[in-house]
Design a protein around this motif. Structure first.
Motif, short mmCIF file in Angstrom:
data_model
loop_
_atom_site.label_atom_id
_atom_site.label_comp_id
_atom_site.label_asym_id
_atom_site.label_seq_id
_atom_site.Cartn_x
_atom_site.Cartn_y
_atom_site.Cartn_z
N ALA A 49 105.51 29.10 -44.17
CA ALA A 49 106.74 28.34 -45.00
C ALA A 49 107.27 27.41 -45.80
CB ALA A 49 107.95 28.97 -43.28
N ARG A 50 107.75 26.59 -46.20
CA ARG A 50 108.44 25.44 -46.14
C ARG A 50 109.51 24.89 -45.46
NH1 ARG A 50 108.19 25.01 -53.08
NH2 ARG A 50 105.95 25.66 -53.39
N THR A 51 110.79 25.41 -45.06
CA THR A 51 111.78 25.60 -43.79
C THR A 51 112.05 26.64 -43.07
OG1 THR A 51 113.10 27.09 -46.05
CG2 THR A 51 112.52 24.99 -46.52
N ARG A 52 112.97 26.11 -42.48
CA ARG A 52 113.22 26.97 -41.65
C ARG A 52 113.38 28.55 -40.96
NH1 ARG A 52 115.54 22.90 -35.92
NH2 ARG A 52 113.85 21.54 -36.08
N MET B 122 106.37 27.48 -38.61
CA MET B 122 106.33 27.36 -39.95
C MET B 122 104.96 27.46 -40.50
SD MET B 122 109.50 24.21 -40.40
CE MET B 122 108.97 24.22 -42.19
N ASP B 123 103.83 26.45 -39.78
CA ASP B 123 102.64 26.80 -40.32
C ASP B 123 101.98 28.15 -39.98
OD1 ASP B 123 102.84 23.81 -40.84
OD2 ASP B 123 102.09 23.01 -39.47
N GLN C 144 112.56 29.83 -44.14
CA GLN C 144 112.11 30.94 -44.67
C GLN C 144 111.16 31.11 -43.24
OE1 GLN C 144 109.54 28.38 -47.63
NE2 GLN C 144 111.03 28.89 -49.08
N ALA C 145 110.89 30.54 -42.81
CA ALA C 145 109.70 30.84 -41.35
C ALA C 145 110.84 31.80 -40.37
CB ALA C 145 109.52 29.85 -39.66
N GLN D 202 110.45 34.92 -42.63
CA GLN D 202 108.95 36.00 -41.57
C GLN D 202 108.47 36.04 -41.15
OE1 GLN D 202 106.90 36.18 -44.10
NE2 GLN D 202 107.99 34.96 -45.85
N PHE E 202 103.17 30.61 -40.46
CA PHE E 202 103.71 31.49 -41.40
C PHE E 202 103.89 30.94 -42.45
CE2 PHE E 202 106.47 33.22 -38.02
CZ PHE E 202 105.92 34.39 -37.96
#
Length: 317
Positions: free
Chosen positions: A301-304, A296-297, A306-307, A310, A299
């Motif tokens: 991203a705030r959520t899995r 997550m960091d 979103q990760a 990406q 990419f």
């Protein structure tokens, strides 16, 4: 007399084979000499020599002796003749099927869908279909899983260049024994993917047959054999749909962060829990959660979810 059966595929009987092999080791021999060496009756040897001569494997002379034709010539010609015969037989399949259907009156649908019952009959049908596959095998495989009855047949299918694509239910990732078996087939060339939701078990062989269970029981008691039809086309489309949405089977864990992240993403996409992912990777649940946070960091991203998006854009999935 031992039975070698080296040339059974060429239509040679055991006696004919033994006589041909014996003649390969000598310049020539007569029927009496062969009968003595092979512990056979002379009349049986003469009949076998005549059959071998008809197939171009031996030649007789005026003095009663027989000599083997060199195998690089004789067997090549025999193979070519057998190939022609097989092509002719394949060409008659349509005619034979018409005769078969005429002897079993029924509706048109009944001709296209056949019910096969009994585990032995199903196993023999599956083996026959695999042996006859020419180009591709496509499978949806979901629980309950059954042990492969004849894995060597599937490995031979891959060895002769038949494409095999299989979508496994993601639950297989929780079963080390099943997963180890799958690895054997992927090492031989099978393309494997996983999906968290599969509607049924299904096998498609070329564009000629589909095989699926009548019921979703723990044992295969009856299956449907489906021949070319709109139903077969629909089942092929169903497979392609699930294949396109399935994730690649996770590779054996590697030490590089890139490979570890790629495998983690595949397991997450397959719907496994953190605990199950930890067992698969051989790490603790806390380590899984740390790896997810790293992704997550990476990419931003705030959520899995979103990760995952990406990662797909970055071609990690």
């Amino acid at each position: 007399m031992p039975s070698t059966a080296r040339f059974a595929g060429l239509g040679l009987g055991t006696v004919e084979e033994e006589i041909y092999l014996r003649l390969l080791g000598v310049p020539a021999a007569d029927a009496e000499w062969l009968a003595t060496r092979l512990h056979l009756r002379v009349v049986s040897v003469v009949a076998a020599l005549t059959a071998l001569s008809d197939q171009g494997l031996v030649e007789g002379s005026g003095d009663g002796n027989w000599a083997a034709v060199p195998p690089d010539v004789a067997l090549e010609e025999l193979l070519l003749r057998r190939e022609v015969e097989l092509r002719r037989a394949r060409g008659r399949i349509g005619e034979l099927m018409r005769t078969y259907r005429q002897g079993r009156p029924g509706t048109e649908a009944g001709e296209l869908v056949e019910v096969i019952s009994g585990r032995e009959s199903i196993a023999e049908l599956w083996r026959t279909l695999q042996l006859g596959a020419r180009e591709r095998l496509r499978i949806l495989d979901r629980p309950p899983y059954v042990r492969r009855a004849d894995p060597q047949t599937e490995l031979s299918l891959l060895a002769r260049g038949v494409s095999a694509r299989v979508v496994y239910h993601s639950g297989v990732l929780r079963d080390p024994e099943q997963l180890a078996g799958i690895r054997t087939f992927t090492a031989a060339g099978e393309q494997a993917r996983v999906h968290p939701e599969l509607p049924l078990k299904l096998a498609l062989l070329d564009d000629r047959y589909a095989l699926l269970p009548v019921t979703a029981g723990t044992e295969l008691q009856s299956v449907l054999l489906i021949r070319p039809s709109t139903l077969l086309d629909a089942l092929a489309g169903l497979f392609e749909l699930y294949w396109s949405h399935a994730m690649r089977l996770p590779a054996v864990p590697e030490e590089t962060p890139e490979d570890r992240h790629r495998q983690l993403l595949t397991l997450l996409a397959a719907g496994l829990t953190d605990e199950s992912i930890g067992r698969q990777l051989g790490v603790s649940t806390r380590t899984v959660q740390r790896l997810v946070r790293e992704l997550m960091d990476r990419f931003g991203a705030r959520t899995r979810f979103q990760a995952g998006i990406q990662a797909a854009r970055a071609d990690l999935l």
